[in-house]
Write a protein that holds these residues in place. Structure first.
Motif, PDB file in Angstrom:
ATOM      1  N   ARG A 141      -4.247   3.605  -5.671  1.00 58.37           N
ATOM      2  CA  ARG A 141      -5.157   2.365  -5.987  1.00 58.37           C
ATOM      3  C   ARG A 141      -6.302   2.211  -5.211  1.00 58.37           C
ATOM      4  O   ARG A 141      -6.840   1.082  -4.953  1.00 58.37           O
ATOM      5  CB  ARG A 141      -4.339   1.110  -6.097  1.00 58.37           C
ATOM      6  CG  ARG A 141      -3.430   0.939  -4.775  1.00 58.37           C
ATOM      7  CD  ARG A 141      -2.400  -0.064  -4.905  1.00 58.37           C
ATOM      8  NE  ARG A 141      -2.780  -1.361  -5.090  1.00 58.37           N
ATOM      9  CZ  ARG A 141      -2.206  -2.456  -4.819  1.00 58.37           C
ATOM     10  NH1 ARG A 141      -0.807  -2.273  -4.134  1.00 58.37           N
ATOM     11  NH2 ARG A 141      -2.426  -3.658  -4.884  1.00 58.37           N
ATOM     12  N   LEU A 142      -6.825   3.359  -4.587  1.00 61.58           N
ATOM     13  CA  LEU A 142      -8.000   3.431  -3.718  1.00 61.58           C
ATOM     14  C   LEU A 142      -9.128   2.644  -4.146  1.00 61.58           C
ATOM     15  O   LEU A 142      -9.965   2.288  -3.407  1.00 61.58           O
ATOM     16  CB  LEU A 142      -8.390   4.934  -3.474  1.00 61.58           C
ATOM     17  CG  LEU A 142      -7.232   5.710  -2.522  1.00 61.58           C
ATOM     18  CD1 LEU A 142      -7.580   7.224  -2.337  1.00 61.58           C
ATOM     19  CD2 LEU A 142      -7.046   4.975  -1.264  1.00 61.58           C
ATOM     20  N   HIS A 143      -9.336   2.823  -5.552  1.00 57.51           N
ATOM     21  CA  HIS A 143     -10.495   2.119  -6.038  1.00 57.51           C
ATOM     22  C   HIS A 143     -10.377   0.876  -6.576  1.00 57.51           C
ATOM     23  O   HIS A 143     -11.228   0.130  -7.119  1.00 57.51           O
ATOM     24  CB  HIS A 143     -11.107   2.832  -7.072  1.00 57.51           C
ATOM     25  CG  HIS A 143     -11.671   4.317  -6.231  1.00 57.51           C
ATOM     26  ND1 HIS A 143     -12.622   4.569  -5.722  1.00 57.51           N
ATOM     27  CD2 HIS A 143     -10.779   5.605  -6.508  1.00 57.51           C
ATOM     28  CE1 HIS A 143     -12.710   5.790  -4.865  1.00 57.51           C
ATOM     29  NE2 HIS A 143     -11.508   6.204  -5.842  1.00 57.51           N
ATOM     30  N   ASP A 144      -9.181   0.189  -6.245  1.00 62.18           N
ATOM     31  CA  ASP A 144      -8.953  -1.187  -6.711  1.00 62.18           C
ATOM     32  C   ASP A 144      -9.186  -2.085  -5.277  1.00 62.18           C
ATOM     33  O   ASP A 144      -9.495  -1.568  -3.992  1.00 62.18           O
ATOM     34  CB  ASP A 144      -7.227  -1.490  -6.757  1.00 62.18           C
ATOM     35  CG  ASP A 144      -6.814  -0.742  -8.071  1.00 62.18           C
ATOM     36  OD1 ASP A 144      -7.571   0.080  -8.674  1.00 62.18           O
ATOM     37  OD2 ASP A 144      -5.461  -0.732  -8.248  1.00 62.18           O
ATOM     38  N   SER A 145      -9.621  -3.491  -5.709  1.00 57.84           N
ATOM     39  CA  SER A 145      -9.955  -4.297  -4.562  1.00 57.84           C
ATOM     40  C   SER A 145      -8.775  -4.033  -3.456  1.00 57.84           C
ATOM     41  O   SER A 145      -7.765  -4.674  -4.000  1.00 57.84           O
ATOM     42  CB  SER A 145     -10.303  -5.603  -5.224  1.00 57.84           C
ATOM     43  OG  SER A 145     -10.510  -6.674  -4.307  1.00 57.84           O
ATOM     44  N   ALA A 146      -9.327  -4.396  -2.268  1.00 58.51           N
ATOM     45  CA  ALA A 146      -8.379  -4.580  -1.122  1.00 58.51           C
ATOM     46  C   ALA A 146      -7.835  -6.017  -1.024  1.00 58.51           C
ATOM     47  O   ALA A 146      -6.841  -6.190  -0.489  1.00 58.51           O
ATOM     48  CB  ALA A 146      -9.149  -4.388   0.288  1.00 58.51           C
ATOM     49  N   LEU A 147      -8.407  -6.812  -1.809  1.00 59.65           N
ATOM     50  CA  LEU A 147      -8.032  -8.332  -1.849  1.00 59.65           C
ATOM     51  C   LEU A 147      -6.661  -8.360  -2.640  1.00 59.65           C
ATOM     52  O   LEU A 147      -5.990  -9.510  -2.742  1.00 59.65           O
ATOM     53  CB  LEU A 147      -9.048  -9.220  -2.232  1.00 59.65           C
ATOM     54  CG  LEU A 147     -10.477  -9.263  -1.335  1.00 59.65           C
ATOM     55  CD1 LEU A 147     -11.429 -10.017  -1.936  1.00 59.65           C
ATOM     56  CD2 LEU A 147      -9.927  -9.490  -0.107  1.00 59.65           C
ATOM     57  N   GLY A 148      -6.326  -7.370  -3.620  1.00 59.66           N
ATOM     58  CA  GLY A 148      -5.115  -7.442  -4.213  1.00 59.66           C
ATOM     59  C   GLY A 148      -3.613  -6.782  -3.481  1.00 59.66           C
ATOM     60  O   GLY A 148      -2.810  -7.246  -3.917  1.00 59.66           O
ATOM     61  N   LEU A 149      -4.143  -6.631  -2.330  1.00 63.31           N
ATOM     62  CA  LEU A 149      -3.019  -6.043  -1.289  1.00 63.31           C
ATOM     63  C   LEU A 149      -2.157  -7.404  -0.696  1.00 63.31           C
ATOM     64  O   LEU A 149      -2.763  -8.470  -0.843  1.00 63.31           O
ATOM     65  CB  LEU A 149      -3.637  -5.189  -0.082  1.00 63.31           C
ATOM     66  CG  LEU A 149      -4.101  -3.791  -0.464  1.00 63.31           C
ATOM     67  CD1 LEU A 149      -4.767  -3.354   0.560  1.00 63.31           C
ATOM     68  CD2 LEU A 149      -2.878  -2.884  -1.072  1.00 63.31           C
ATOM     69  N   SER A 150      -1.111  -7.052  -0.497  1.00 63.53           N
ATOM     70  CA  SER A 150      -0.222  -8.219   0.210  1.00 63.53           C
ATOM     71  C   SER A 150      -0.814  -8.377   1.572  1.00 63.53           C
ATOM     72  O   SER A 150      -1.529  -7.553   2.152  1.00 63.53           O
ATOM     73  CB  SER A 150       1.119  -7.811   0.413  1.00 63.53           C
ATOM     74  OG  SER A 150       1.478  -6.846   1.155  1.00 63.53           O
ATOM     75  N   GLY A 151      -0.460  -9.660   2.440  1.00 61.82           N
ATOM     76  CA  GLY A 151      -0.985 -10.026   3.723  1.00 61.82           C
ATOM     77  C   GLY A 151      -0.659  -8.898   4.749  1.00 61.82           C
ATOM     78  O   GLY A 151      -1.548  -8.394   5.415  1.00 61.82           O
ATOM     79  N   GLY A 152       0.726  -8.178   4.507  1.00 63.26           N
ATOM     80  CA  GLY A 152       1.192  -7.121   5.511  1.00 63.26           C
ATOM     81  C   GLY A 152       0.137  -5.913   5.353  1.00 63.26           C
ATOM     82  O   GLY A 152      -0.064  -5.233   6.225  1.00 63.26           O
ATOM     83  N   GLN A 153       0.131  -5.704   4.037  1.00 62.56           N
ATOM     84  CA  GLN A 153      -0.793  -4.420   3.404  1.00 62.56           C
ATOM     85  C   GLN A 153      -2.189  -4.632   4.109  1.00 62.56           C
ATOM     86  O   GLN A 153      -2.993  -3.683   4.623  1.00 62.56           O
ATOM     87  CB  GLN A 153      -0.938  -4.171   2.000  1.00 62.56           C
ATOM     88  CG  GLN A 153       0.632  -3.658   1.835  1.00 62.56           C
ATOM     89  CD  GLN A 153       0.680  -3.692   0.168  1.00 62.56           C
ATOM     90  OE1 GLN A 153       0.139  -4.327  -0.300  1.00 62.56           O
ATOM     91  NE2 GLN A 153       1.657  -2.834  -0.332  1.00 62.56           N
ATOM     92  N   GLN A 154      -2.752  -5.535   3.782  1.00 62.84           N
ATOM     93  CA  GLN A 154      -4.090  -6.081   4.199  1.00 62.84           C
ATOM     94  C   GLN A 154      -4.411  -5.912   5.820  1.00 62.84           C
ATOM     95  O   GLN A 154      -5.416  -5.260   6.146  1.00 62.84           O
ATOM     96  CB  GLN A 154      -4.634  -7.432   3.778  1.00 62.84           C
ATOM     97  CG  GLN A 154      -5.099  -7.708   2.309  1.00 62.84           C
ATOM     98  CD  GLN A 154      -5.433  -8.886   1.938  1.00 62.84           C
ATOM     99  OE1 GLN A 154      -5.989  -9.837   3.086  1.00 62.84           O
ATOM    100  NE2 GLN A 154      -5.404  -9.145   0.574  1.00 62.84           N
ATOM    101  N   GLN A 155      -3.167  -6.123   6.679  1.00 61.51           N
ATOM    102  CA  GLN A 155      -3.508  -5.991   7.963  1.00 61.51           C
ATOM    103  C   GLN A 155      -3.605  -4.679   8.461  1.00 61.51           C
ATOM    104  O   GLN A 155      -4.193  -4.317   9.311  1.00 61.51           O
ATOM    105  CB  GLN A 155      -2.390  -6.872   8.569  1.00 61.51           C
ATOM    106  CG  GLN A 155      -2.463  -7.152  10.036  1.00 61.51           C
ATOM    107  CD  GLN A 155      -3.683  -7.745  10.658  1.00 61.51           C
ATOM    108  OE1 GLN A 155      -4.921  -7.383  10.218  1.00 61.51           O
ATOM    109  NE2 GLN A 155      -3.671  -8.984  11.284  1.00 61.51           N
ATOM    110  N   ARG A 156      -2.546  -3.843   7.739  1.00 58.67           N
ATOM    111  CA  ARG A 156      -2.566  -2.426   8.027  1.00 58.67           C
ATOM    112  C   ARG A 156      -3.843  -2.002   7.704  1.00 58.67           C
ATOM    113  O   ARG A 156      -4.215  -0.831   8.116  1.00 58.67           O
ATOM    114  CB  ARG A 156      -1.309  -1.663   7.406  1.00 58.67           C
ATOM    115  CG  ARG A 156       0.016  -2.024   8.245  1.00 58.67           C
ATOM    116  CD  ARG A 156       1.209  -1.265   7.603  1.00 58.67           C
ATOM    117  NE  ARG A 156       1.885  -2.150   6.533  1.00 58.67           N
ATOM    118  CZ  ARG A 156       2.332  -1.651   5.405  1.00 58.67           C
ATOM    119  NH1 ARG A 156       2.337  -0.405   5.124  1.00 58.67           N
ATOM    120  NH2 ARG A 156       2.692  -2.469   4.455  1.00 58.67           N
TER     121      ARG A 156
END
Length: 252
Positions: A141-156
């Motif tokens: 999902r490299l070309h999907d928005s980063a804002l769709g990631l979970s909180g923990g994924q966003q931090q990583r």
């Protein structure tokens, strides 16, 4: 003694006329995790932000003393602050991905630094995401928005974004405080792995976290460095009563 990466000597920091840090002298070793602990308002985040001159963004700040990185004073007037912040990356308490794709979040820093070759960028994106332990979750999902990631994924992802510009030091200001226990443990595992290649300085309110992941611990209180040493000693046999009182929960 391991190589010293950061050496501060007689460092004072003022917000206007208010002293926020009082005579801080500390040696932070290379390729280790150094935890900064202490109650809210004790100066630990102010000290962390002084290590890559983030406090420059506040008008009233004045700093005295020396902060040496690899033997060079980072507050010298000839220092290029942009290059310094590339060398000393920062991960904040609240993950702050750009409103762009996962790929573009990682490629942003390298592009600013002049890398535009597509295959080179692809390599940097993959390597950074792998090193931040999020490649397997993000690769499809490299070309999907980063804002769709979970909180923990966003931090990583934010850690990966920091890694993409090839820093030597990573500053972390309570990187797991907003995360659930499973995400927190992933961040902690990641920090321990990252010290193989980076010097890590982390501010945490979580005593157990400091004890689990750090090699050295510095206890700050009211703008002073009360005690600094090997984490095991600080947590089991501190020299100062104040340190013991804080660690055992008598205050703070």
């Amino acid at each position: 003694m391991k190589n010293i990466k950061i050496h501060t000597e007689n460092m004072y920091l003022y917000y206007g006329s208010k002293m926020a840090l009082n005579n801080i002298s500390i040696d932070i070793p290379e390729n280790k995790v150094t935890a900064l602990i202490g109650p809210s308002g004790c100066g630990k985040s102010t000290f962390l932000r002084s290590l890559n001159r983030m406090n420059d963004l506040i008008d009233s700040v004045k700093i005295e003393g020396n902060i040496m990185l690899d033997g060079i004073n980072i507050y010298d007037k000839n220092i290029d602050v942009v290059s310094l912040r590339k060398k000393v990356g920062m991960v904040f308490q609240k993950s702050n991905p750009f409103a762009k794709s996962i790929y573009e979040n990682i490629a942003y820093g390298p592009r600013i630094n002049g890398i535009n070759n597509k295959s080179e960028l692809n390599d940097i994106v993959e390597k950074s995401l792998r090193n931040a332990a999020i490649w397997d979750e993000a690769k499809d999902r490299l070309h999907d928005s980063a804002l769709g990631l979970s909180g923990g994924q966003q931090q990583r992802l934010c850690i990966a974004r920091t890694l993409a510009v090839n820093p030597e030091i990573i500053l972390m200001d309570e990187p797991a405080s907003a995360l659930d226990p499973i995400s927190t443990s992933k961040i902690e595992e990641l920090i321990v792995k990252l010290k193989e290649n980076y010097t890590i300085v982390i501010v945490t309110h979580n005593m157990q976290q400091a004890a689990r992941i750090s090699d050295n611990t510095a206890f700050f209180y009211l703008g002073e460095l009360i005690e600094y040493g090997k984490t095991k000693k600080i947590f089991t046999n501190p020299d100062k009563k104040q340190t013991e009182d804080y660690i055992t929960g008598r205050f703070g």
